[in-house]
Design a protein around this motif. Sequence first.
Motif, PDB file in Angstrom:
ATOM      1  N   UNK A  51       0.834  -1.205   0.000  1.00  0.00           N
ATOM      2  CA  UNK A  51       0.000   0.000   0.000  1.00  0.00           C
ATOM      3  C   UNK A  51       0.866   1.252   0.000  1.00  0.00           C
ATOM      4  N   UNK A  52       1.868   1.262   0.875  1.00  0.00           N
ATOM      5  CA  UNK A  52       2.758   2.419   0.967  1.00  0.00           C
ATOM      6  C   UNK A  52       3.512   2.606  -0.342  1.00  0.00           C
ATOM      7  N   UNK A  53       4.102   1.524  -0.826  1.00  0.00           N
ATOM      8  CA  UNK A  53       4.964   1.592  -2.006  1.00  0.00           C
ATOM      9  C   UNK A  53       4.165   2.022  -3.238  1.00  0.00           C
ATOM     10  N   UNK A  54       3.013   1.410  -3.447  1.00  0.00           N
ATOM     11  CA  UNK A  54       2.203   1.741  -4.624  1.00  0.00           C
ATOM     12  C   UNK A  54       1.723   3.183  -4.568  1.00  0.00           C
ATOM     13  N   UNK A  55       1.298   3.641  -3.415  1.00  0.00           N
ATOM     14  CA  UNK A  55       0.819   5.016  -3.280  1.00  0.00           C
ATOM     15  C   UNK A  55       1.928   6.023  -3.559  1.00  0.00           C
ATOM     16  N   UNK A  56       3.096   5.800  -2.976  1.00  0.00           N
ATOM     17  CA  UNK A  56       4.218   6.723  -3.186  1.00  0.00           C
ATOM     18  C   UNK A  56       4.741   6.623  -4.619  1.00  0.00           C
ATOM     19  N   UNK A  57       4.739   5.425  -5.200  1.00  0.00           N
ATOM     20  CA  UNK A  57       5.173   5.251  -6.587  1.00  0.00           C
ATOM     21  C   UNK A  57       4.230   6.004  -7.532  1.00  0.00           C
ATOM     22  N   UNK A  66      -4.923   9.923  -4.682  1.00  0.00           N
ATOM     23  CA  UNK A  66      -6.134  10.164  -3.906  1.00  0.00           C
ATOM     24  C   UNK A  66      -7.411  10.017  -4.739  1.00  0.00           C
ATOM     25  N   UNK A  67      -7.276  10.027  -6.067  1.00  0.00           N
ATOM     26  CA  UNK A  67      -8.450   9.914  -6.929  1.00  0.00           C
ATOM     27  C   UNK A  67      -8.369   8.765  -7.926  1.00  0.00           C
ATOM     28  N   UNK A  68      -7.217   8.149  -8.064  1.00  0.00           N
ATOM     29  CA  UNK A  68      -7.040   7.068  -9.033  1.00  0.00           C
ATOM     30  C   UNK A  68      -7.088   5.713  -8.351  1.00  0.00           C
ATOM     31  N   UNK A  69      -7.637   4.744  -9.047  1.00  0.00           N
ATOM     32  CA  UNK A  69      -7.605   3.368  -8.560  1.00  0.00           C
ATOM     33  C   UNK A  69      -6.184   2.845  -8.762  1.00  0.00           C
ATOM     34  N   UNK A  88      -5.182   6.617   1.336  1.00  0.00           N
ATOM     35  CA  UNK A  88      -5.682   7.507   2.382  1.00  0.00           C
ATOM     36  C   UNK A  88      -4.533   7.988   3.266  1.00  0.00           C
ATOM     37  N   UNK A  89      -3.303   7.845   2.780  1.00  0.00           N
ATOM     38  CA  UNK A  89      -2.135   8.296   3.540  1.00  0.00           C
ATOM     39  C   UNK A  89      -1.942   9.787   3.352  1.00  0.00           C
ATOM     40  N   UNK A  90      -1.330  10.413   4.338  1.00  0.00           N
ATOM     41  CA  UNK A  90      -1.122  11.855   4.269  1.00  0.00           C
ATOM     42  C   UNK A  90      -0.097  12.192   3.189  1.00  0.00           C
ATOM     43  N   UNK A  91      -0.208  13.371   2.606  1.00  0.00           N
ATOM     44  CA  UNK A  91       0.776  13.769   1.598  1.00  0.00           C
ATOM     45  C   UNK A  91       2.208  13.755   2.148  1.00  0.00           C
ATOM     46  N   UNK A  92       2.395  14.162   3.405  1.00  0.00           N
ATOM     47  CA  UNK A  92       3.728  14.157   3.998  1.00  0.00           C
ATOM     48  C   UNK A  92       4.300  12.742   4.052  1.00  0.00           C
ATOM     49  N   UNK A  97       8.037   8.846   1.935  1.00  0.00           N
ATOM     50  CA  UNK A  97       8.238   7.464   1.482  1.00  0.00           C
ATOM     51  C   UNK A  97       8.723   7.402   0.034  1.00  0.00           C
ATOM     52  N   UNK A  98       8.491   8.444  -0.730  1.00  0.00           N
ATOM     53  CA  UNK A  98       8.785   8.451  -2.164  1.00  0.00           C
ATOM     54  C   UNK A  98      10.221   8.068  -2.534  1.00  0.00           C
ATOM     55  N   UNK A  99      11.251   8.473  -1.814  1.00  0.00           N
ATOM     56  CA  UNK A  99      12.614   8.041  -2.194  1.00  0.00           C
ATOM     57  C   UNK A  99      12.784   6.513  -2.216  1.00  0.00           C
ATOM     58  N   UNK A 100      12.034   5.802  -1.402  1.00  0.00           N
ATOM     59  CA  UNK A 100      12.133   4.344  -1.419  1.00  0.00           C
ATOM     60  C   UNK A 100      11.612   3.748  -2.723  1.00  0.00           C
ATOM     61  N   UNK A 101      10.755   4.470  -3.431  1.00  0.00           N
ATOM     62  CA  UNK A 101      10.218   3.944  -4.686  1.00  0.00           C
ATOM     63  C   UNK A 101      11.253   3.981  -5.809  1.00  0.00           C
ATOM     64  N   UNK A 102      12.377   4.598  -5.571  1.00  0.00           N
ATOM     65  CA  UNK A 102      13.465   4.577  -6.562  1.00  0.00           C
ATOM     66  C   UNK A 102      14.256   3.274  -6.473  1.00  0.00           C
ATOM     67  N   UNK A 103      14.010   2.516  -5.416  1.00  0.00           N
ATOM     68  CA  UNK A 103      14.608   1.186  -5.253  1.00  0.00           C
ATOM     69  C   UNK A 103      13.608   0.138  -5.722  1.00  0.00           C
ATOM     70  N   UNK A 104      14.092  -1.060  -5.956  1.00  0.00           N
ATOM     71  CA  UNK A 104      13.158  -2.148  -6.247  1.00  0.00           C
ATOM     72  C   UNK A 104      12.297  -2.371  -5.009  1.00  0.00           C
TER      73      UNK A 104
END
Length: 155
Positions: A51-57, A66-69, A88-92, A97-104
Motif C-alpha cells: 500500500x505504501x509503495x504503490x501510493x508513493x510510486x 487520492x483519486x485514481x484506482x 488515504x495516507x497523508x501527503x507528507x 516514502x517516495x525516495x524508497x520507490x526509486x529502489x526495487x
Amino acid sequence: MVTVASFFRKSLDNVKLVRVVTLIIWSAVFVRYAILLPALSARAVQYDFSLYYTSAFALRTGIDPYYSNLAPLARLLGCTLYDPFVTNYTPLFLVTFEPLTRLSIDSAYWVWFAASTGALIAALTILFTEYEISGTATRITLGLFMLFPGVTTRF
C-alpha cells in the motif's frame, strides 16, 4: 513512592521462579520468530508495505493517488492490493516514502524494515534507560514485548 524499577526488583526475589518464567517466555519468542522470520521476504508485496509503495510510486510517476484506482498499478509492480484502492495516507507520508520507490520493491522493503527495527530498538533503549529497568526485568519485559501481537504483526 514506589518506582517501576523498585517494583520489578521486589517481585524478582524468587530466583528459580524467575528463571523458569524467563526460560518459558524466551522459548516462546524463539518459536514465534522462527516461524515469523522466514516469511519476511514475502511481506514486500503483501498488504501493508505494498500500500505504501504503490501510493508513493503513483505520486512519483504523476498519478494522483487520492483519486485514481491504484490496484492496476499495484499488479504491474507485483503487489497485491484490493480493487479498487485509493490511498488515504497523508501527503507528507507519501513524500517522505517516495525516495524508497526509486529502489526495487524488495530493496525498499528491507530498507523500511531496517529503519523500523532501528526505531523500535532505539525506543526500547530509551524506555529501559529512562525507567532504570535492567537485568532480569529487562529480559522478561523484552521477551513479553517481542511476543506482543502489535509487534509481531509489524514484522
